[in-house]
Design a protein around this motif. Sequence first.
Motif, PDB file in Angstrom:
ATOM      1  N   UNK A  65       0.919  -1.505  -0.215  1.00 44.06           N
ATOM      2  CA  UNK A  65       0.255   0.205  -0.001  1.00 44.06           C
ATOM      3  C   UNK A  65       0.298   1.430   0.367  1.00 44.06           C
ATOM      4  N   UNK A  66       1.502   0.577   0.425  1.00 48.27           N
ATOM      5  CA  UNK A  66       2.357   2.423   0.979  1.00 48.27           C
ATOM      6  C   UNK A  66       3.343   2.300  -0.988  1.00 48.27           C
ATOM      7  N   UNK A  67       3.859   1.506  -0.633  1.00 43.81           N
ATOM      8  CA  UNK A  67       3.981   1.684  -2.504  1.00 43.81           C
ATOM      9  C   UNK A  67       3.385   2.657  -3.901  1.00 43.81           C
ATOM     10  N   UNK A  68       2.408   2.518  -3.280  1.00 40.70           N
ATOM     11  CA  UNK A  68       1.272   1.998  -3.819  1.00 40.70           C
ATOM     12  C   UNK A  68       0.568   3.972  -3.931  1.00 40.70           C
ATOM     13  N   UNK A  69       1.074   4.552  -2.467  1.00 45.90           N
ATOM     14  CA  UNK A  69       1.068   5.280  -2.559  1.00 45.90           C
ATOM     15  C   UNK A  69       1.880   6.654  -2.841  1.00 45.90           C
ATOM     16  N   UNK A  70       3.396   5.804  -2.591  1.00 47.56           N
ATOM     17  CA  UNK A  70       3.978   6.397  -3.448  1.00 47.56           C
ATOM     18  C   UNK A  70       3.978   6.598  -4.870  1.00 47.56           C
ATOM     19  N   UNK A  71       4.156   5.313  -5.872  1.00 50.90           N
ATOM     20  CA  UNK A  71       4.031   5.800  -7.352  1.00 50.90           C
ATOM     21  C   UNK A  71       2.404   6.528  -7.535  1.00 50.90           C
ATOM     22  N   UNK A  72       1.670   6.584  -6.635  1.00 49.05           N
ATOM     23  CA  UNK A  72       0.311   7.560  -7.619  1.00 49.05           C
ATOM     24  C   UNK A  72      -0.212   8.306  -6.957  1.00 49.05           C
ATOM     25  N   UNK A  73       0.465   8.851  -5.602  1.00 43.01           N
ATOM     26  CA  UNK A  73       0.772  10.393  -5.756  1.00 43.01           C
ATOM     27  C   UNK A  73      -0.927  10.889  -5.020  1.00 43.01           C
ATOM     28  N   UNK A  74      -1.335   9.630  -4.290  1.00 42.21           N
ATOM     29  CA  UNK A  74      -2.995  10.291  -4.138  1.00 42.21           C
ATOM     30  C   UNK A  74      -3.509  11.804  -3.390  1.00 42.21           C
ATOM     31  N   UNK A  75      -4.778  12.635  -3.522  1.00 48.95           N
ATOM     32  CA  UNK A  75      -4.658  13.747  -3.207  1.00 48.95           C
ATOM     33  C   UNK A  75      -5.961  12.870  -2.145  1.00 48.95           C
ATOM     34  N   UNK A  76      -6.447  12.133  -2.287  1.00 55.53           N
ATOM     35  CA  UNK A  76      -7.460  11.540  -0.988  1.00 55.53           C
ATOM     36  C   UNK A  76      -7.402  10.299  -1.019  1.00 55.53           C
ATOM     37  N   UNK A  77      -7.327   9.475  -0.133  1.00 54.60           N
ATOM     38  CA  UNK A  77      -7.673   8.071   0.194  1.00 54.60           C
ATOM     39  C   UNK A  77      -8.790   8.011   0.814  1.00 54.60           C
TER      40      UNK A  77
END
Length: 341
Positions: A65-77
Motif C-alpha cells: 500500500x505504501x508503495x502504491x501511495x508513493x507511486x500514485x500520489x493520491x490527494x485523497x484516500x
Amino acid sequence: MRILHIAHQQLRKYGHLRVSWAQKLYFGLIRNGWLVQSFSERDVAAFEAPFGIRDLGHKKANKRLLQTIEAFEPDLIIIGHADIITNETLEQARVLRPGLVIAGCNNDPLFVPVNAEKIRHRCKVVDAMFVSTGERELQQFSGDRARLWHMPNPVDEAIDVYDASSRSALVNDLVFCSKETAHTQRGAVVKYLLDHLPDDFSFLTPGSFGEPGVWGRDYERVLAESKMGLNLNRQEGLHWYSSARMAQLAGNGLLTFTHGSGDFQSLFPEETLVYFNSREELLQKLIEFHRDDAKRRDWAARTRQFFHAHINSNLYASYIVEAAMQRPLSHDYVWHGQHER
C-alpha cells in the motif's frame, strides 16, 4: 483529483460477486471524473503471502500500500472495511504525502461490538468517518481526529437495472435473502410469515432454514423475478440504519418492507417504503399488497425512482469526496442535514 480507494474488490471471486457498496462507490467516483486507483488489500495479502495464506500476507499488504501511495500520489484516500491496513500505515502515508486527506467508510451495524470498536479505532487516524447509521447515533465516536458523517446505501445505474414494478407476472411474491444469525431474532419473524401467509403466496427465503444462499447472477435473477422484498435487519431501531439489502431491493423495483423504528419516514416520501412495527402488522400489509398488484407496482415504482434520482452512487461518491475534503456541498443531498430541516 487523484483518489486511492482501499476496499475488498473480490478479485478471487472470479465474477461470482456479492453486491458491494464499495463497488458502487468505485463506479461513482469514476463517473464523476476523478482518477481512481483501487487497492484490494485482502487480495493483495493473499497474492503476496506464502502458499496464498492471507493471514501471512498482512505485513506485505501494508508495504505494498505504501508503495502504491508513493507511486500514485493520491490527494485523497478512501478506506473501507480494510482491517488488514493498520493505522500506523495510514500515518506513514501522510509522511509520504503531506496534505493527504484520508476518509474512512464503515457500512456495518453499530450493535455488533467489534464493529463499533473498529470505527472508534479508525477515527483516531482518518480525517472523516462515514457510517451507514444516522448522525444521531454517531456521537459515541466523537472526540478523536475524525469528523463524523452519515452515508446511505446507494443504488447504481449499472448494477440495479431490473424493475419489478413494471411487471405483474413474476415468480416470487416475496423474497428475503439472509445468512447472518448472530445478534438477531429475525428468523422468528420469517418463520411466523411462512406459517401464516396464504397458500397462494410464494415466499422465497434463500440462506434461511438450511436453504443455500444466492450470490452473483443467481441473486440478480431472484431480484428480477420477485414482486416484494423483506428488509429485516438483524436489529431494528437505529436511526436511518439498514442493511444494504434495502437499496438492492428497492433499486430493482421490488416493493420493500422495513421496520418503522429506523425513522426512514423522515427521509423517504409517502407511499414508497412500507413500514411495519410488529410481525402481525407486517403479515397484514403483505397480504394487502398481494391482493392489490396495481398498488404494489405504484409504491414500488415511486421507491425505485426516488432511490435512482436521489440516492445513487454518483451523488454518494461526490458527497463523500466533498465532505472529506471540506468542500462546499454541490448538491442538496437528501440524507444530509435532515435534523436541521
